[in-house]
Scaffold this motif. Structure first.
Motif, PDB file in Angstrom:
ATOM      1  N   GLN A  85      27.124  21.258 -30.227  1.00 25.40           N
ATOM      2  CA  GLN A  85      28.891  21.366 -30.157  1.00 25.40           C
ATOM      3  C   GLN A  85      29.305  22.944 -29.478  1.00 25.40           C
ATOM      4  O   GLN A  85      30.145  23.283 -28.897  1.00 25.40           O
ATOM      5  CB  GLN A  85      28.999  21.237 -31.594  1.00 25.40           C
ATOM      6  CG  GLN A  85      30.248  21.811 -32.134  1.00 25.40           C
ATOM      7  CD  GLN A  85      30.395  23.103 -32.783  1.00 25.40           C
ATOM      8  OE1 GLN A  85      29.575  23.148 -33.745  1.00 25.40           O
ATOM      9  NE2 GLN A  85      31.352  24.159 -32.331  1.00 25.40           N
ATOM     10  N   GLU A  86      28.432  23.910 -30.073  1.00 25.17           N
ATOM     11  CA  GLU A  86      28.553  25.236 -29.499  1.00 25.17           C
ATOM     12  C   GLU A  86      28.520  25.205 -27.895  1.00 25.17           C
ATOM     13  O   GLU A  86      29.469  25.985 -27.237  1.00 25.17           O
ATOM     14  CB  GLU A  86      27.960  26.183 -30.193  1.00 25.17           C
ATOM     15  CG  GLU A  86      27.825  26.224 -31.659  1.00 25.17           C
ATOM     16  CD  GLU A  86      26.913  26.893 -32.363  1.00 25.17           C
ATOM     17  OE1 GLU A  86      26.132  27.508 -31.655  1.00 25.17           O
ATOM     18  OE2 GLU A  86      26.716  27.125 -33.629  1.00 25.17           O
ATOM     19  N   LEU A  87      27.519  24.639 -27.484  1.00 25.87           N
ATOM     20  CA  LEU A  87      27.390  24.659 -25.898  1.00 25.87           C
ATOM     21  C   LEU A  87      28.491  23.807 -25.248  1.00 25.87           C
ATOM     22  O   LEU A  87      29.029  24.219 -24.256  1.00 25.87           O
ATOM     23  CB  LEU A  87      26.008  24.108 -25.573  1.00 25.87           C
ATOM     24  CG  LEU A  87      24.904  24.846 -25.936  1.00 25.87           C
ATOM     25  CD1 LEU A  87      23.503  24.120 -25.650  1.00 25.87           C
ATOM     26  CD2 LEU A  87      24.781  25.947 -25.025  1.00 25.87           C
ATOM     27  N   LEU A  88      28.946  22.769 -25.773  1.00 24.95           N
ATOM     28  CA  LEU A  88      30.154  21.979 -25.115  1.00 24.95           C
ATOM     29  C   LEU A  88      31.313  22.887 -25.176  1.00 24.95           C
ATOM     30  O   LEU A  88      32.234  22.953 -24.314  1.00 24.95           O
ATOM     31  CB  LEU A  88      30.164  20.691 -26.068  1.00 24.95           C
ATOM     32  CG  LEU A  88      29.177  19.560 -25.719  1.00 24.95           C
ATOM     33  CD1 LEU A  88      29.549  18.387 -26.926  1.00 24.95           C
ATOM     34  CD2 LEU A  88      29.216  18.989 -24.392  1.00 24.95           C
ATOM     35  N   LEU A 126      21.545  14.247 -25.380  1.00 22.72           N
ATOM     36  CA  LEU A 126      22.557  15.540 -26.362  1.00 22.72           C
ATOM     37  C   LEU A 126      23.050  14.799 -27.330  1.00 22.72           C
ATOM     38  O   LEU A 126      23.283  15.285 -28.490  1.00 22.72           O
ATOM     39  CB  LEU A 126      23.842  15.769 -25.294  1.00 22.72           C
ATOM     40  CG  LEU A 126      23.380  16.667 -24.165  1.00 22.72           C
ATOM     41  CD1 LEU A 126      24.529  16.847 -23.114  1.00 22.72           C
ATOM     42  CD2 LEU A 126      23.008  18.140 -24.432  1.00 22.72           C
ATOM     43  N   ASN A 127      23.491  13.370 -27.367  1.00 19.29           N
ATOM     44  CA  ASN A 127      24.047  12.610 -28.448  1.00 19.29           C
ATOM     45  C   ASN A 127      23.138  12.594 -29.506  1.00 19.29           C
ATOM     46  O   ASN A 127      23.240  12.956 -30.590  1.00 19.29           O
ATOM     47  CB  ASN A 127      24.457  11.341 -28.051  1.00 19.29           C
ATOM     48  CG  ASN A 127      25.355  10.378 -28.753  1.00 19.29           C
ATOM     49  OD1 ASN A 127      25.604  11.009 -29.998  1.00 19.29           O
ATOM     50  ND2 ASN A 127      25.518   9.087 -28.824  1.00 19.29           N
ATOM     51  N   MET A 128      21.883  12.107 -29.301  1.00 21.68           N
ATOM     52  CA  MET A 128      20.856  12.185 -30.347  1.00 21.68           C
ATOM     53  C   MET A 128      20.535  13.414 -30.898  1.00 21.68           C
ATOM     54  O   MET A 128      20.231  13.654 -32.050  1.00 21.68           O
ATOM     55  CB  MET A 128      19.671  11.449 -29.637  1.00 21.68           C
ATOM     56  CG  MET A 128      19.732   9.788 -29.377  1.00 21.68           C
ATOM     57  SD  MET A 128      18.280   9.116 -28.832  1.00 21.68           S
ATOM     58  CE  MET A 128      18.181   9.804 -27.172  1.00 21.68           C
ATOM     59  N   GLN A 129      20.442  14.668 -29.996  1.00 18.69           N
ATOM     60  CA  GLN A 129      20.337  15.763 -30.457  1.00 18.69           C
ATOM     61  C   GLN A 129      21.288  16.501 -31.620  1.00 18.69           C
ATOM     62  O   GLN A 129      21.097  16.897 -32.475  1.00 18.69           O
ATOM     63  CB  GLN A 129      20.046  17.059 -29.401  1.00 18.69           C
ATOM     64  CG  GLN A 129      19.465  18.406 -29.882  1.00 18.69           C
ATOM     65  CD  GLN A 129      18.117  18.174 -30.578  1.00 18.69           C
ATOM     66  OE1 GLN A 129      16.997  17.842 -30.000  1.00 18.69           O
ATOM     67  NE2 GLN A 129      18.082  18.751 -31.948  1.00 18.69           N
ATOM     68  N   ALA A 130      22.496  16.150 -31.103  1.00 18.43           N
ATOM     69  CA  ALA A 130      23.966  16.362 -31.848  1.00 18.43           C
ATOM     70  C   ALA A 130      23.739  15.840 -33.146  1.00 18.43           C
ATOM     71  O   ALA A 130      23.883  16.304 -34.345  1.00 18.43           O
ATOM     72  CB  ALA A 130      24.906  16.208 -31.330  1.00 18.43           C
TER      73      ALA A 130
END
Length: 440
Positions: free
Chosen positions: A59-62, A42-46
């Protein structure tokens, strides 16, 4: 998501929905390790999404699934583990692991979470979705800024002692110390993004920022000492993109990113109407804040023109009467995560460390091979190269590197000589990673 995708949209949502908090005792366990890998993805995709300046679905999913409070709780839990359990593990005489990477993953977990929060907190709705956990996050950031101030004048242990022989656990402790510095710098950025939302923060959060922690005065201390700058061999160096870099004379008047974060945070806390109504300008506070006038040069104002308003505020403050400390009775929320975790685990630190020694941090060769396979799947080289802020560095001498380890393809070197010298340290992990890759 962008052309280079680590996660498909449906896969990212499943990972976000599955995020949960783990007890300290279970850190490093199989379930925890799987979530750590998911967080890294998730970090790398963000970062990939933010880099290409497109919509940011992570960000929207979180926000949609209410997972920001979960991330804050996990962040503080691993911070406590590092303070309370990790030192006990390091002191255990019967703990001499052949491979410290499982422990490193727990130590690194805090960096993974704060990096993800730094990426997504740029958006105001993320701060709002933290609810009352923003109080815990403010306290966390304050603890990290205290570490930065305390670090002033200290050398970089990982560089000074690089040539000294050390055991794997001692080497891990050095890496943890260096990582703590980088985590603290990330926390400074998160704090700045929180103050960007100062007009919508609760009164309890404002009181925590301004009265309980008196963050404006702490930020003045940071500007005075700039722990991210140092003199090495008569040359100015700044910490940027994960390493110390020499600043050429022509660039020394340029505002660096970290100083900029401090100035923007001060601007938010001192000039917003909401904060001004809550901040008590005592004689001590006045004295500290007026130190800023020496830094507000024309060169700085050219780079951050909004600071002209701050300069005017300080000119007015210099002539204003100071206020006596307020003695109002205030009913407010207080952060609860740290106190709750400490209460739940008080007196159990030794037991937790011994449990993790036996069941978590002493894996078999087969377990390490399986873990190495998962690491290879998580840390895809094309993604790592896409999110890297600059060209790779040599694992031995830190020079710019152009050659990868031919076996694991994950570590870089500038020359054959450095690879040979680094093999004693890198060899074990390299063999496991290569074996895991072949097992796929």
């Amino acid at each position: 998501m962008g052309d280079l995708e680590l996660l498909l949209p449906g896969e990212a949502e499943a990972l976000v929905r599955g995020l949960c908090s783990f007890p300290l005792r279970e850190m490093g366990s199989e379930g925890w390790s799987k979530q750590h890998e998911n967080l890294e993805k998730l970090n790398m995709q963000a970062i990939l999404d933010a880099t290409v300046s497109q919509s940011e679905p992570i960000q929207e999913l979180l926000v949609t699934h209410g997972k920001i409070p979960t991330l804050v709780e996990e962040l503080i839990a691993v911070e406590m583990w590092k303070q309370k359990v990790f030192p006990v593990l390091c002191r255990l005489e019967d703990f001499k692991p052949h491979n410290t990477f499982p422990i490193y993953m727990v130590v690194h977990h805090e960096a993974s979470i704060i990096n993800l929060l730094e990426t997504v907190f740029f958006h105001k709705e993320v701060c709002e979705s933290a609810d009352d956990k923003v109080l815990d996050l403010v306290d966390y950031c304050h603890r990290k800024l205290i570490l930065l101030v305390a670090r002033t004048g200290c050398g970089d242990p990982s560089e000074e002692e690089r040539s000294q022989d050390s055991t794997p656990m001692q080497e891990l402790q050095k890496q943890a110390e260096m990582m703590e510095f980088e985590i603290s710098l990330k926390a400074l950025s998160v704090l700045r993004y929180i103050t960007d939302c100062v007009d919508s923060l609760s009164l309890s959060t404002l009181n925590r920022l301004l009265s309980t922690h008196n963050l404006p005065c702490l930020l003045v201390e940071l500007l005075e000492h700039s722990p991210w700058c140092r003199r090495e061999g008569g040359k100015l160096q700044q910490f940027e993109n994960g390493r110390w870099q020499t600043v050429p004379p022509s660039e020394q008047q340029r505002l660096n990113k970290l100083d900029g974060q401090v100035w923007i945070t001060l601007y938010n806390l001192l000039l917003s109407p909401e904060a001004q109504a809550r901040y008590c300008l005592t004689s001590f506070v006045k004295g500290q804040l007026l130190k800023l006038q020496a830094f507000l040069t024309d060169t700085l104002l050219d780079q951050l023109p909004n600071l002209a308003d701050l300069k005017g505020f300080l000119a007015h403050l210099a002539l204003a009467e100071t206020q006596p400390p307020k003695k109002d009775l205030v009913l407010e929320q207080i952060p609860e995560i740290w106190d709750r975790l400490e209460r739940e685990n008080k007196g159990k630190w030794q037991a937790i460390a011994k449990h993790q020694l036996q069941h978590v941090f002493s894996p078999s060769e087969q377990d390490l091979r399986l873990q190495a396979q998962r690491w290879a799947e998580t840390y895809r080289l094309d993604v790592l190269e896409a999110i890297a802020p600059e060209r790779p560095r040599c694992a031995y001498c830190n020079a710019e590197a152009s050659k990868r380890c031919s076996r694991c393809q994950s570590v870089w070197y500038c020359c054959r000589d450095c690879q040979v010298k680094h093999w004693e340290k890198h060899g074990k992990t390299c063999v496991l990673a290569a074996q895991g890759d072949r097992a796929k």
